[in-house]
Design a protein around this motif. Sequence first.
Motif, PDB file in Angstrom:
ATOM      1  N   MET A   1       2.203   1.722  -3.512  1.00  0.00           N
ATOM      2  CA  MET A   1       1.167   2.231  -4.417  1.00  0.00           C
ATOM      3  C   MET A   1       0.892   3.706  -4.168  1.00  0.00           C
ATOM      4  O   MET A   1       0.703   4.483  -5.120  1.00  0.00           O
ATOM      5  CB  MET A   1      -0.117   1.412  -4.237  1.00  0.00           C
ATOM      6  N   LEU A   2       0.910   4.124  -2.918  1.00  0.00           N
ATOM      7  CA  LEU A   2       0.673   5.539  -2.621  1.00  0.00           C
ATOM      8  C   LEU A   2       1.840   6.403  -3.081  1.00  0.00           C
ATOM      9  O   LEU A   2       1.651   7.579  -3.444  1.00  0.00           O
ATOM     10  CB  LEU A   2       0.422   5.725  -1.122  1.00  0.00           C
TER      11      LEU A   2
ATOM     12  N   TRP B   1      -9.204   5.894  -6.729  1.00  0.00           N
ATOM     13  CA  TRP B   1      -8.595   4.902  -5.841  1.00  0.00           C
ATOM     14  C   TRP B   1      -7.713   5.543  -4.764  1.00  0.00           C
ATOM     15  O   TRP B   1      -7.253   4.878  -3.856  1.00  0.00           O
ATOM     16  CB  TRP B   1      -7.736   3.907  -6.632  1.00  0.00           C
TER      17      TRP B   1
ATOM     18  N   ILE C   1      -2.085   6.179 -10.460  1.00  0.00           N
ATOM     19  CA  ILE C   1      -3.267   5.495  -9.940  1.00  0.00           C
ATOM     20  C   ILE C   1      -4.481   6.353 -10.255  1.00  0.00           C
ATOM     21  O   ILE C   1      -4.446   7.584 -10.104  1.00  0.00           O
ATOM     22  CB  ILE C   1      -3.142   5.281  -8.419  1.00  0.00           C
TER      23      ILE C   1
ATOM     24  N   TYR D   1      -4.250   2.087   3.965  1.00  0.00           N
ATOM     25  CA  TYR D   1      -2.906   2.220   4.531  1.00  0.00           C
ATOM     26  C   TYR D   1      -2.984   2.620   6.009  1.00  0.00           C
ATOM     27  O   TYR D   1      -2.262   2.072   6.861  1.00  0.00           O
ATOM     28  CB  TYR D   1      -2.118   3.252   3.738  1.00  0.00           C
TER      29      TYR D   1
ATOM     30  N   ARG E   1       1.334   7.552  -6.685  1.00  0.00           N
ATOM     31  CA  ARG E   1      -0.046   8.025  -6.754  1.00  0.00           C
ATOM     32  C   ARG E   1      -0.410   8.578  -8.135  1.00  0.00           C
ATOM     33  O   ARG E   1      -1.562   8.458  -8.576  1.00  0.00           O
ATOM     34  CB  ARG E   1      -0.248   9.114  -5.698  1.00  0.00           C
TER      35      ARG E   1
ATOM     36  N   LEU F   1      -7.152   3.886  -0.922  1.00  0.00           N
ATOM     37  CA  LEU F   1      -5.811   3.384  -0.619  1.00  0.00           C
ATOM     38  C   LEU F   1      -5.258   4.048   0.641  1.00  0.00           C
ATOM     39  O   LEU F   1      -4.588   3.394   1.462  1.00  0.00           O
ATOM     40  CB  LEU F   1      -4.875   3.630  -1.809  1.00  0.00           C
ATOM     41  N   GLU F   2      -5.529   5.344   0.808  1.00  0.00           N
ATOM     42  CA  GLU F   2      -5.067   6.035   2.004  1.00  0.00           C
ATOM     43  C   GLU F   2      -5.719   5.441   3.261  1.00  0.00           C
ATOM     44  O   GLU F   2      -5.048   5.218   4.278  1.00  0.00           O
ATOM     45  CB  GLU F   2      -5.385   7.530   1.910  1.00  0.00           C
TER      46      GLU F   2
ATOM     47  N   LEU G   1       0.827  -1.212   0.000  1.00  0.00           N
ATOM     48  CA  LEU G   1       0.000   0.000   0.000  1.00  0.00           C
ATOM     49  C   LEU G   1       0.857   1.257   0.000  1.00  0.00           C
ATOM     50  O   LEU G   1       0.555   2.243  -0.693  1.00  0.00           O
ATOM     51  CB  LEU G   1      -0.930  -0.002   1.218  1.00  0.00           C
TER      52      LEU G   1
END
Length: 450
Positions: free
Chosen positions: A232-233, A243, A239, A251, A236, A247-248, A229
């Motif tokens: 992925m952030l 999303w 993305i 996380y 950002r 995702l935040e 996670l």
Amino acid sequence: MLSDWHSAIKRLSLIFVALLLIGWLTNAPALVVLVGTVVYLIYHLRQLRRLYNWLRDNQLSEPSPPPEGRGIWGFVFDGIYLLQRRERDALTHLRSIIDKAQESTGALEMAVVMISSKNGLEWWNPAASRLLGFQSPKDRNQPVTNLIREPQFIDYYNKAHFNSPLKLGSPVNPSLMLEFQITSFGDGERLMLVRDISQLHRLEMMRKDFVGNVSHELRTPITVITGYLETMLDDRQNIPPRWGRPLEQMYQQSQRMENIIRDLLTLSQLETRSASKQLSAVQLQSLLREIKQDAEQVSHDKNQVFSLDCDPDIYIRGNINELYSAISNLAINAAKYTQAEGSIELSASRSVEGLRITVSDNGPGIESHHIPRLTERFYRVDESRSTDTGGTGLGLAIVKHVLARHGGRLEITSTVGKGSQFSCLLPADRVLTAAQAAARTGEKEVSGRA
């Protein structure tokens, strides 16, 4: 009784008048009165002799009928006989009560031990022989601390702090876990109840092992999920915007789960591992200064005022990492729950009883009915507020266990709208001066966390 006494007085008066009359007729009143008095005394001495023999013969046997007597002596014999019968009936009643009590306690699975004011064993039931190994009559009047030689029991017995029971292994069967409860009564006497809690102890250990194992097994997958996670952030921009918020939140919740697992593992270690014997002499002022700095970092955006009041000459004999964990939990909690621009104070004071380390704040306070349950795991005063601050609900449970391992306790006072005080109370034998800390051998002097 009064009529018998009056009759005796009248009889004695008549005898004395008769003696005077006989003496006047014989022209020897003094001699006649003397002879009559001697005969009267001999009669009473004979009655006293009969009373003495009767009482002597009744000492070791059932009361026999009293000697025949007239007048006041008849009343004395009958009265003493009646008192003897009442006494024997009372003793028989008391003996039957004692026999029933002993029979009922003999049927108990719990050990019951009566201890005299001189700490000797007076009586115990069969369960005490099975659980503690007491042997009758060999162990009668033996000091209880000579028969149960565990240092923990001896310390518990001698300090006489019986508010909470003592859990200890059986001296005759190591596989048994016993719970000792002692109550004082009478003139320095004590009643000791011992219960077999082996099954409860095994279940408790299974629970602790389960929590520890599950927490350990969850740690790796949660760490992996959090790592992905975070990656992925960091990317950002590649993305889709829709999303980003999910995702935040994922996380944040994965980090919260990591904190819960970390605290569960800490609690499991505190519960299952024995207290370390490798203790350090910790300078309290340096430890509190480091905790204060960490708490300031947690709440740097709230402009809170932190203060520290601690004598640099105070040292604590204990586990530095555990003490840091306990006090920092209190300080960080105060920083999280106190409003912006609030004040938080870390202080320490010595007394004859020991050391008090206090974390005070002027926050919203806690309602009194919540205070007894604050150290329960996952207990929330305000669910929404605790979720916002990211707390795990385990911090005060950790504080409680750490203090218990150092022989201390947690004391909480709070007033709604005015603030709260969380005090760590440590016994006097844990507190040292700088000179004592330097003089101790086998302990490393520590000024901060190792």
